[in-house]
Design an enzyme around this catalytic site. Structure first.
Site, PDB file in Angstrom:
ATOM      1  CB  CYS A   1       5.276   5.005   1.749  1.00 55.21           C
ATOM      2  SG  CYS A   1       5.397   6.528   2.787  1.00 55.21           S
TER       3      CYS A   1
ATOM      4  CD  GLU B   1       0.798   8.863 -12.860  1.00 57.30           C
ATOM      5  OE1 GLU B   1      -0.175   8.861 -11.909  1.00 57.30           O
ATOM      6  OE2 GLU B   1       1.456   7.700 -12.976  1.00 57.30           O
TER       7      GLU B   1
ATOM      8  CB  CYS C   1      -0.716   7.908  -7.011  1.00 53.92           C
ATOM      9  SG  CYS C   1      -2.313   8.384  -6.258  1.00 53.92           S
TER      10      CYS C   1
ATOM     11  CB  CYS D   1       3.751   4.727  -1.934  1.00 51.34           C
ATOM     12  SG  CYS D   1       3.581   6.147  -3.259  1.00 51.34           S
TER      13      CYS D   1
ATOM     14  CB  CYS E   1       8.877   9.408  -3.685  1.00 59.96           C
ATOM     15  SG  CYS E   1       8.761   9.949  -1.879  1.00 59.96           S
TER      16      CYS E   1
ATOM     17  CB  CYS F   1      -3.705  15.563  -7.515  1.00 63.04           C
ATOM     18  SG  CYS F   1      -2.550  14.701  -6.635  1.00 63.04           S
TER      19      CYS F   1
HETATM   20  N1  SAH Z   1       4.556  12.421   0.118  1.00 62.69           N
HETATM   21  C1  SAH Z   1       3.308  13.047   0.463  1.00 62.69           C
HETATM   22  C2  SAH Z   1       2.317  13.151  -0.561  1.00 62.69           C
HETATM   23  C3  SAH Z   1       2.311  11.973  -1.973  1.00 62.69           C
HETATM   24  S1  SAH Z   1       1.243  10.856  -1.362  1.00 62.69           S
HETATM   25  C4  SAH Z   1       2.760  12.021   1.577  1.00 62.69           C
HETATM   26  O1  SAH Z   1       3.025  11.090   1.929  1.00 62.69           O
HETATM   27  O2  SAH Z   1       1.452  12.594   1.988  1.00 62.69           O
HETATM   28  C5  SAH Z   1      -0.386  10.996  -1.167  1.00 62.69           C
HETATM   29  C6  SAH Z   1      -1.000  10.320  -0.459  1.00 62.69           C
HETATM   30  O3  SAH Z   1      -1.500   9.073  -0.935  1.00 62.69           O
HETATM   31  C7  SAH Z   1      -0.502   9.855   1.063  1.00 62.69           C
HETATM   32  O4  SAH Z   1      -1.297  10.046   2.016  1.00 62.69           O
HETATM   33  C8  SAH Z   1       0.112   8.366   0.630  1.00 62.69           C
HETATM   34  O5  SAH Z   1       0.329   7.671   1.883  1.00 62.69           O
HETATM   35  C9  SAH Z   1      -1.153   7.898  -0.016  1.00 62.69           C
HETATM   36  N2  SAH Z   1      -0.933   6.728  -0.895  1.00 62.69           N
HETATM   37  C10 SAH Z   1       0.227   6.504  -1.675  1.00 62.69           C
HETATM   38  N3  SAH Z   1       0.056   5.227  -2.429  1.00 62.69           N
HETATM   39  C11 SAH Z   1      -1.164   4.723  -1.907  1.00 62.69           C
HETATM   40  C12 SAH Z   1      -1.766   3.661  -2.140  1.00 62.69           C
HETATM   41  N4  SAH Z   1      -1.353   2.675  -3.237  1.00 62.69           N
HETATM   42  N5  SAH Z   1      -3.124   3.354  -1.752  1.00 62.69           N
HETATM   43  C13 SAH Z   1      -3.731   4.362  -1.022  1.00 62.69           C
HETATM   44  N6  SAH Z   1      -3.149   5.455  -0.614  1.00 62.69           N
HETATM   45  C14 SAH Z   1      -1.616   5.691  -1.110  1.00 62.69           C
END
Ligand code: SAH
Length: 348
Positions: free
Chosen positions: A115, A91, A332, A118, A111, A104
């Protein structure tokens, strides 16, 4: 086969030499790929037919097939779903701002950081993307919109610092004056906090912005949200951020996704202030985007505002991330998940 779109101009010159071609051909090919955004060797009409043939015999030419695109009726934000040669889906998002267009991109297919809020990490990591595949997301969107991209954020699926060498090569090609020539200052790389790689990036002294996904103000809370917090403590992260600033002079961005009842109290804001007060930084508050696989909820509007006020009172620079493309959303990684589920359904 060698991936031609991931080669630097210098490397391309060496390849031309190996093929017994004149070295100026490298410049022509580089321009076709990275400035004119050609989709195939056939388009490179100032090259002799025989050379075009030779190139397709020797090199892989990365392309991204557009599988799906959703456009927001509210603000024109577009979500693109691309497919690469091996069927991998990624995406990318296109956002229009007053100061220019921003893309973006994803850095990996899936990944492995895990987290808990996510969607991109739910099925783990399939593979890392090649430099050409990161570039191609920007190129395909530029072709599709017909508009110049001025900002690139590496904030889509994947952990960019877990794909470090390819990321560096991507950054070098993206900002090359003979390519799209996007200014380093207009590029942001977001990481969940791989401390040794953050330091290695600092050593390169690029003028890009480093964004750190912090999301919690102490190690205990952070470990509940982000498994990577078991490997690196917040104090190690803060030291790495200070080091990044020291080497590059670039202000750090902290991303903080607000999760209702988890990390959004005034006490959290106070503790966060204590951590980052000394740093030259900016905080981006992101109301969490709930995914159906988890029970997290967004913070109340007034909790978000109170959090922001508290940071501001402590002299910290803070913005609440505007929610772009709310109507096409889903968090995302969800467009990709939906498409994968659909394909699996069809395959049954
Ligand atoms: N791996 C990298 C980049 C990808 S995520 C990182 O962790 O920074 C991009 C951002 O979106 C990160 O800050 C991540 O924690 C956040 N993110 C991911 N899923 C999310 C969600 N469901 N709601 C809000 N932020 C989210």
């Amino acid at each position: 086969m060698l991936d031609i779109k991931s080669l630097t101009l210098e490397e391309l010159r060496e390849e031309m030499e190996k093929l017994g071609e004149k070295s100026f051909r490298a410049g022509q090919i580089f321009q076709w790929m990275h400035e004119k955004l050609a989709e195939s060797f056939e388009e490179m009409t100032n090259l002799p037919l025989s050379l075009r043939q030779k190139l397709s015999d020797h090199f892989q030419y990365t392309g991204a097939k557009l599988v799906n695109m959703q456009e927001s009726a509210i603000d024109g934000t577009r979500k693109y779903l691309f497919e690469f040669g091996d069927g991998s889906l990624v995406e990318s998002v296109w956002m229009k701002y007053k100061h220019g267009n921003s893309v973006c991109i994803s850095s990996q297919v899936g990944c492995r950081m895990g987290c808990t809020f996510c969607a991109s990490t739910l099925d783990g990591l399939e593979r890392s993307l090649l430099p050409s595949e990161m570039l191609e997301q920007v190129y395909a969107i530029t072709r599709h919109t017909g508009e110049r991209v001025s900002n690139v954020v590496v904030m889509g699926t994947g952990e960019p610092l877990d794909n470090f060498d390819n990321l560096l090569r991507f950054l070098s090609l993206l900002t090359d004056e003979k390519g799209l020539h996007i200014s380093q200052r207009n590029v942001t790389v977001s990481t969940c906090g791989l401390v040794p790689k953050m330091r290695e990036l600092a050593e390169r002294q690029l003028q890009i912005t480093l964004a750190l996904s912090l999301h919690a103000s102490n190690d205990e809370k952070r470990r509940k949200l982000m498994p990577i917090a078991n490997s690196y403590s917040i104090s190690e992260l803060m030291e790495a951020c200070a080091y990044y600033f020291e080497r590059t002079g670039r202000r750090i961005t902290f991303e903080y996704s607000l999760v209702g009842g988890v990390n959004d109290s005034k006490e959290d804001a106070q503790e966060l202030s204590g951590l980052i007060r000394e740093l030259n930084c900016h905080v981006n508050l992101i109301p969490v985007n709930p995914i159906k696989e988890r029970s997290y909820v967004q913070s109340e509007k007034n909790a978000i505002q109170a959090f922001k006020n508290k940071l501001e009172k402590n002299g910290i620079n803070v913005t609440i991330r505007r929610e772009m493309g709310r109507d096409i959303d889903g968090a995302c990684g969800q467009l990709r998940r939906r498409q994968k589920a659909l394909q699996q359904e069809v395959a049954k």
